[in-house]
Scaffold this active site. Structure first.
Site, PDB file in Angstrom:
ATOM      1  N   GLU A  62       0.826  -1.201   0.000  1.00  0.00           N
ATOM      2  CA  GLU A  62       0.000   0.000   0.000  1.00  0.00           C
ATOM      3  C   GLU A  62       0.861   1.253   0.000  1.00  0.00           C
ATOM      4  OE1 GLU A  62      -3.746   1.777   2.546  1.00  0.00           O
ATOM      5  OE2 GLU A  62      -1.853   1.400   3.583  1.00  0.00           O
ATOM      6  N   TRP A  84      -8.297  -1.983   0.040  1.00  0.00           N
ATOM      7  CA  TRP A  84      -9.123  -0.885  -0.468  1.00  0.00           C
ATOM      8  C   TRP A  84     -10.324  -1.369  -1.277  1.00  0.00           C
ATOM      9  CZ3 TRP A  84      -8.923   4.450   0.073  1.00  0.00           C
ATOM     10  CH2 TRP A  84      -7.834   4.955   0.802  1.00  0.00           C
ATOM     11  N   TYR A 148      -4.715   9.481  -1.582  1.00  0.00           N
ATOM     12  CA  TYR A 148      -3.368   9.793  -1.104  1.00  0.00           C
ATOM     13  C   TYR A 148      -2.313   9.965  -2.195  1.00  0.00           C
ATOM     14  CZ  TYR A 148      -5.383   8.395   3.361  1.00  0.00           C
ATOM     15  OH  TYR A 148      -6.183   8.293   4.472  1.00  0.00           O
ATOM     16  N   CYS A 200      -7.763   9.899   5.886  1.00  0.00           N
ATOM     17  CA  CYS A 200      -7.771   9.792   7.347  1.00  0.00           C
ATOM     18  C   CYS A 200      -6.439  10.291   7.895  1.00  0.00           C
ATOM     19  CB  CYS A 200      -8.014   8.353   7.778  1.00  0.00           C
ATOM     20  SG  CYS A 200      -9.659   7.747   7.359  1.00  0.00           S
ATOM     21  N   ARG A 220      -6.804  12.494  11.205  1.00  0.00           N
ATOM     22  CA  ARG A 220      -8.077  13.069  11.647  1.00  0.00           C
ATOM     23  C   ARG A 220      -9.006  12.012  12.235  1.00  0.00           C
ATOM     24  NH1 ARG A 220     -12.382  11.612   8.576  1.00  0.00           N
ATOM     25  NH2 ARG A 220     -11.873  10.730   6.547  1.00  0.00           N
ATOM     26  N   ASP A 223      -9.382   4.136  13.010  1.00  0.00           N
ATOM     27  CA  ASP A 223      -9.950   2.864  13.478  1.00  0.00           C
ATOM     28  C   ASP A 223      -8.849   2.173  14.273  1.00  0.00           C
ATOM     29  OD1 ASP A 223     -10.601   0.165  13.706  1.00  0.00           O
ATOM     30  OD2 ASP A 223     -11.298  -0.047  11.652  1.00  0.00           O
TER      31      ASP A 223
END
Length: 318
Positions: A62, A84, A148, A200, A220, A223
């Site tokens: 990733e 994803w 991203y 995130c 921000r 999980d």
């Protein structure tokens, strides 16, 4: 005992003991806290959790996907990385082109309805097969929007053209290491509506001191059980890669969280994890023949002495 893993386990305990119950976008429900910081000294070892197995190959593939500026899941699927899939699948089943069984709220329904869960997996497998086999379909429905990789490598300028933030920050670390502007941001308000999932982990900053590179991430939303272990390892790996290119050692990874939350359907899994004793952290091995961050491939990255407790599975909230 590793202070790195203890920092994460203490986050779990703090949120369980002091968090507040909140509704959320997914409808799952959470226990949440706002504003939390952890520090991971990278000299201790690579901060990949040992109280449960975290798949390093998924973390690494990733991150390399981000670094290459890619925003399509096809490359991830080619590396057997499925993290994803749900967000791309959601776009597919909500499109006018989809004509299969109703997949509304598939994330929650698949946890409680066995018949639906089987149907969902059939549709997901068909979706993945088509992404890999059909480049036109992949271009249309494997795309996640300006997530991203796009923001890191190709931030669009209002007057036209773009900025390669990652390349620029590496150049600044080499040429102006005392700068307080060693920042990359993924939060682009103009592009948020077009993203399958708004960033995130929104902004990260580097800091050079005594020949070592440190990194601080502002996230921000996190999980705690599923996502944050990946984020810790990912940004630790990024720090190692950039330090290597810049001829620096590694300092700390500092992880600052906004809304840090535990999903209500992860409670049993967390009890299992907290019952386990941490083990020694692994060591990250890089192919030092590769000099540039942008040249690294999966075969250039590996871990030594990673011996974690077994995997603990949990559902993803979409």
């Amino acid at each position: 005992m590793s202070t790195s893993e203890q920092a994460y386990l203490q986050l779990l305990r703090d949120v369980l003991q002091n968090g507040v119950r909140k509704d959320d976008r997914t409808g799952t429900g959470t226990i949440s806290t706002f504003g939390y910081q952890m520090r991971f000294p990278l000299s201790e070892g690579f901060p990949l959790l040992t109280t449960k197995r975290v798949p390093f190959k998924l973390v690494a593939s990733e991150l390399l996907w981000f670094i290459k500026g890619d925003t399509n899941i096809r490359n991830l699927l080619q590396h057997n990385n499925n993290i994803w899939n749900e967000w791309a699948f959601k776009r597919w089943v909500e499109s006018e082109d989809y004509s299969g069984p109703d997949m509304t709220n598939f994330g929650l329904r698949s946890q409680t309805d066995t018949a639906f869960a089987k149907q969902y997996m059939e549709q997901m497998n068909l979706f993945k097969e088509r992404i890999l086999a059909d480049s036109d379909f992949a271009a249309a429905y494997g795309e996640l929007g300006d997530v991203y990789g796009k923001q890191w490598r190709d931030w669009k300028k209002a007057q036209g053209g773009s900025i390669d933030q990652l390349k620029d920050v590496i150049s600044s670390i080499k040429n102006n290491p005392d700068s307080r502007r060693l920042i990359v941001t993924a939060w682009n308000p103009e592009d948020v509506p077009s993203m399958a999932l708004p960033p995130c982990h929104t902004m990260f900053q580097f800091y050079v001191s005594e020949g070592k590179l440190s990194c601080q991430l502002y996230q921000r939303s996190g999980d705690i059980f599923l996502g944050i272990p990946f984020n810790i390892a990912s940004y630790a790996l990024l720090t190692h890669l950039i330090a290597h290119e810049c001829g620096l050692g590694v300092g700390d990874f500092v992880h600052t969280l906004g809304d840090a939350h535990i999903y209500s359907n992860h409670m049993e899994q967390i009890e299992i994890q907290l019952s386990r004793d941490p083990k020694p952290l692994p060591k990250l091995l890089l192919n030092t023949d590769k000099q540039s961050v942008f040249d690294f491939e999966m075969e250039d990255l590996s871990l030594e002495a990673y011996d974690p407790h077994p995997t603990i599975k949990a559902p993803v909230a979409v």
